[in-house]
Design an enzyme around this catalytic site. Structure first.
Site, PDB file in Angstrom:
ATOM      1  N   LYS A 198       0.824  -1.213   0.000  1.00 59.41           N
ATOM      2  CA  LYS A 198       0.000   0.000   0.000  1.00 59.41           C
ATOM      3  C   LYS A 198       0.862   1.270   0.000  1.00 59.41           C
ATOM      4  O   LYS A 198       0.436   2.305  -0.479  1.00 59.41           O
ATOM      5  CB  LYS A 198      -0.969  -0.031   1.170  1.00 59.41           C
ATOM      6  CG  LYS A 198      -2.013  -1.137   0.977  1.00 59.41           C
ATOM      7  CD  LYS A 198      -3.054  -1.174   2.049  1.00 59.41           C
ATOM      8  CE  LYS A 198      -4.172  -2.153   1.723  1.00 59.41           C
ATOM      9  NZ  LYS A 198      -3.781  -3.583   1.880  1.00 59.41           N
TER      10      LYS A 198
HETATM   11  C1  LIG Z   1      -4.404  -4.640   1.239  1.00 55.44           C
HETATM   12  C2  LIG Z   1      -3.656  -5.923   1.152  1.00 55.44           C
HETATM   13  C3  LIG Z   1      -4.032  -6.946   0.241  1.00 55.44           C
HETATM   14  C4  LIG Z   1      -5.252  -6.829  -0.652  1.00 55.44           C
HETATM   15  O1  LIG Z   1      -5.074  -5.918  -1.706  1.00 55.44           O
HETATM   16  P1  LIG Z   1      -6.318  -5.456  -2.588  1.00 55.44           P
HETATM   17  O2  LIG Z   1      -5.807  -4.341  -3.417  1.00 55.44           O
HETATM   18  O3  LIG Z   1      -7.362  -5.008  -1.600  1.00 55.44           O
HETATM   19  O4  LIG Z   1      -6.767  -6.621  -3.380  1.00 55.44           O
HETATM   20  C5  LIG Z   1      -3.230  -8.078   0.162  1.00 55.44           C
HETATM   21  N1  LIG Z   1      -2.157  -8.232   0.957  1.00 55.44           N
HETATM   22  C6  LIG Z   1      -1.785  -7.287   1.850  1.00 55.44           C
HETATM   23  C7  LIG Z   1      -0.595  -7.539   2.696  1.00 55.44           C
HETATM   24  C8  LIG Z   1      -2.511  -6.093   1.974  1.00 55.44           C
HETATM   25  O5  LIG Z   1      -2.124  -5.171   2.869  1.00 55.44           O
END
Ligand SMILES: *Cc1c(COP(=O)(O)O)cnc(C)c1O
Length: 468
Positions: free
Chosen positions: A112
């Site tokens: 993120k």
């Molecule tokens: C947010 C997150 C996901 C999911 O990602 P999306 O974009 O919501 O599909 C997967 N793994 C981790 C570690 C995350 O923080």
């Protein structure tokens, strides 16, 4: 570049408005009116560029006249300068034909950061141009809160309030939020559950007077700008492995469908992606859709991969819009029926079209632990539970082994030390820059599960009157 809503009713907007608006007024999500495309020669010319310069090349067609190239290039350079690997999103070879794309080299150790570090800067840039301030409010049970806080800390035009459920977050995740010492960062521990926190945030947005006076905003994963920034690492990986002269496949552990949708966007831009493989945990609505055209809502169950404990993947609507040939009213109708009945009905033709690119695979909790162990034994890599799901999904569902497979490693194993230790017997250590996380001072206010109490706090604690 204009953006249109997936439900066809909201006004078209330019990039800056899409950035600040998030959700469209008709309840839909914004998508580019047309996909920009690069030619094979243009892709080849991007090979070997440093990550931030690649980001500028890839994102420029999406910005229109909202942000100029030099300003964006500066923000991209700053955004990734602090990452703890020179390659930013390095590829690590797992075996003869598959690679791990490490997306955990940012400040909060999840993928993120790759979007939010840039999005926080873009918010500040656009707000300064307009002479406005915003107040971001959000609820978190995990990775989003810390990534958003790190992205918005010390930005002049932003206050950020993140609600987390008191004593119900993992310690690493809580400390990553509460140890940030910045005047504009406000952590609130609510006496309640994660759902209570989410309800409080929704209630704040539904209070029109409050929303308008505070200029409330959100940085959740439906924001188009986040998807745009995530396209870059798909391009980075594919070019490194021979694109555009060779196809590449990706496997992505998926929750809200935002990350993997960025892969779809890269393909629409002309990047030769053969397969996009979606990994799910026991909250497997996407895997069921891709396997049986069964998109029906079950209750959310807690798993070892909590960032994927989601039932309704909000970004899926963007793919649905494409499968409906970009027919807004038809998409709106399907989404309304889905909300009302808990089941999405899509005809077989369109479903088969989705299957030409996507496939899905689900791992149970036990299989997730087994996956971490198996990956360690066969490749020597200690991976987090989300990444392990991606790896096994990719290995299971890939159709051709002469097409390189890239698996998105979405978090550092030290973010989920208990699950990793349970699976492998090894307790992963935090990287050096976070090694004192447990000694840092925590700052948060504990408040009752009461809308009034939270709103009073947001009013008095935000710096909007005068600023600092
Ligand atoms: C947010 C997150 C996901 C999911 O990602 P999306 O974009 O919501 O599909 C997967 N793994 C981790 C570690 C995350 O923080």
């Amino acid at each position: 570049m204009r953006y249109i809503s997936t439900r066809g009713e909201a006004p078209d907007l330019g990039f800056a408005d899409v950035l600040l608006t998030g959700l469209a007024r008709d309840g839909g999500l914004y998508v580019p009116a047309d996909w920009p495309r690069f030619t094979a020669d243009e892709w080849r010319a991007m090979r070997g560029l440093p990550y931030d310069e690649l980001a500028t090349r890839v994102c420029l067609p999406f910005l229109g006249d909202s942000i100029d190239e030099d300003a964006f290039a500066d923000m991209a350079s700053e955004a990734y300068a602090g990452f703890d690997h020179d390659a930013v999103a390095p590829l690590k070879q797992l075996n003869a034909d598959s690679w791990l794309m490490e997306l955990f080299h940012g400040p909060t150790l999840s993928f993120k950061d790759y979007a939010l570090q840039l999005v926080g800067r873009m918010f500040d840039h656009v707000l300064k141009q307009r002479g406005e301030r915003i107040c971001i409010v959000g609820a978190t049970s995990g990775d989003t809160g810390s990534a958003a806080i790190e992205a918005c800390r010390d930005r002049d035009s932003i206050d950020i309030f993140i609600l987390h459920p008191f004593e119900r977050c993992s310690e690493v995740q809580r400390r990553q939020m509460t140890t940030v010492a910045a005047m504009n960062v406000h952590n609130v521990a609510v006496d309640g559950t994660f759902d209570d926190c989410q309800d409080l945030v929704k209630a704040m947005f539904n209070d029109a007077a409050f929303r308008d006076t505070m200029n409330l905003s959100a940085v959740n994963s439906i924001n188009w700008a986040r998807i745009m920034c995530q396209i870059v690492y798909y391009v980075h990986a594919a070019l490194s492995l021979g694109a555009p002269d060779r196809e590449v496949s990706f496997a992505v552990p998926t929750g809200n469908f935002g990350n993997v949708f960025a892969g779809y966007a890269a393909r629409q831009m002309g990047l030769p992606i053969q397969q996009l493989i979606v990994g799910s945990n026991e909250n497997d609505i996407l895997a069921r859709f891709l396997q049986d055209n069964d998109m029906s809502v079950h209750g959310v169950v807690p798993t070892h991969s909590p960032s994927m404990d989601i039932q309704v993947s909000s970004n899926f609507e963007r793919l649905l819009f494409e499968l409906m040939d970009r027919d807004g009213p038809a998409t709106a109708h399907l989404m309304q029926t889905f909300r009302a009945s808990g089941k999405l009905e899509i005809d077989d033709d369109r479903w088969h079209r989705a299957l030409q690119l996507f496939s899905g695979h689900r791992l149970s909790n036990e299989e997730t632990l087994a996956a971490m162990k198996a990956v360690l034994e066969s490749t020597g890599e200690l991976v987090d539970p989300h990444s392990a799901i991606g790896i096994v999904a990719g290995w299971t569902r890939r159709t051709e082994t002469d097409v390189p497979l890239v698996v998105a490693a979405t978090a550092h194993p030290a973010k989920f030390p208990d699950a990793v230790e349970a699976a492998t017997g090894i307790r992963p250590a935090l990287p050096p820059f976070l090694s004192d996380l447990y000694d840092r001072e925590e700052r948060y206010i504990r408040l009752p599960n009461s809308l009034n109490a939270i709103q009073d706090h947001v009013r008095t604690a935000s710096n909007r009157a005068g600023g600092v």
